[in-house]
Write a protein that holds these residues in place. Structure first.
Motif, mmCIF file in Angstrom:
data_model
loop_
_atom_site.group_PDB
_atom_site.id
_atom_site.type_symbol
_atom_site.label_atom_id
_atom_site.label_comp_id
_atom_site.label_asym_id
_atom_site.label_seq_id
_atom_site.Cartn_x
_atom_site.Cartn_y
_atom_site.Cartn_z
ATOM 1 N N GLU A 1 0.831 -1.205 0.000
ATOM 2 C CA GLU A 1 0.000 0.000 0.000
ATOM 3 C C GLU A 1 0.869 1.260 0.000
ATOM 4 O O GLU A 1 0.606 2.203 -0.750
ATOM 5 C CB GLU A 1 -0.937 -0.015 1.210
ATOM 6 N N GLN A 2 1.916 1.284 0.809
ATOM 7 C CA GLN A 2 2.824 2.433 0.845
ATOM 8 C C GLN A 2 3.520 2.641 -0.494
ATOM 9 O O GLN A 2 3.814 3.771 -0.875
ATOM 10 C CB GLN A 2 3.871 2.249 1.946
ATOM 11 N N TRP B 1 -3.233 -3.287 -6.325
ATOM 12 C CA TRP B 1 -3.967 -4.377 -5.696
ATOM 13 C C TRP B 1 -3.029 -5.318 -4.936
ATOM 14 O O TRP B 1 -1.845 -5.354 -5.196
ATOM 15 C CB TRP B 1 -4.759 -5.182 -6.732
ATOM 16 N N VAL B 2 -3.625 -6.049 -4.025
ATOM 17 C CA VAL B 2 -2.958 -7.129 -3.302
ATOM 18 C C VAL B 2 -3.959 -8.284 -3.244
ATOM 19 O O VAL B 2 -5.138 -8.070 -2.969
ATOM 20 C CB VAL B 2 -2.552 -6.711 -1.875
ATOM 21 N N ALA C 1 -9.090 -5.263 6.251
ATOM 22 C CA ALA C 1 -9.153 -4.507 7.498
ATOM 23 C C ALA C 1 -7.863 -3.754 7.798
ATOM 24 O O ALA C 1 -7.877 -2.736 8.485
ATOM 25 C CB ALA C 1 -9.479 -5.439 8.664
ATOM 26 N N ALA C 2 -6.740 -4.239 7.258
ATOM 27 C CA ALA C 2 -5.430 -3.666 7.583
ATOM 28 C C ALA C 2 -4.951 -2.635 6.561
ATOM 29 O O ALA C 2 -3.894 -2.046 6.748
ATOM 30 C CB ALA C 2 -4.394 -4.783 7.696
ATOM 31 N N THR C 3 -5.697 -2.434 5.505
ATOM 32 C CA THR C 3 -5.310 -1.475 4.461
ATOM 33 C C THR C 3 -6.475 -0.531 4.196
ATOM 34 O O THR C 3 -7.612 -0.797 4.592
ATOM 35 C CB THR C 3 -4.934 -2.205 3.156
ATOM 36 N N SER C 4 -6.193 0.571 3.503
ATOM 37 C CA SER C 4 -7.289 1.514 3.251
ATOM 38 C C SER C 4 -7.366 2.002 1.808
ATOM 39 O O SER C 4 -8.416 2.475 1.390
ATOM 40 C CB SER C 4 -7.164 2.714 4.190
#
Length: 76
Positions: A25-26, A31-32, A61-64
């Motif tokens: 994400e950073q 996508w993941v 839940a852990a990414t935005s």
């Protein structure tokens, strides 16, 4: 062109997966994804394996900002 990363949730800890997802994400990846397996893939190493739906839920839940997905879900 948009890039992402597929993470097989096997032979790693949740903390390692979380770090990878957040790093993706950073890095502004698009996508993941995870796999849909209920059990580990055959390999020389035997270790933990996270179930696909639960791993995808944890990823969401852990990414935005990164899109989350699964390579395949069975339609049986």
């Amino acid at each position: 062109m948009k890039f992402g990363v597929h993470t097989g949730p096997q032979n790693c800890t949740y903390a390692e997966l979380l770090a990878l997802w957040q790093r993706a994400e950073q890095a502004k990846l698009w996508w993941v994804s995870v796999w849909d397996h209920f059990y580990p893939a055959q390999s020389a190493e035997t270790g933990p394996c996270f179930e696909g739906v639960a791993a995808q839920t944890a990823l969401a839940a852990a990414t935005s900002t990164v899109r989350v997905g699964c390579l395949v879900y069975c339609a049986a």
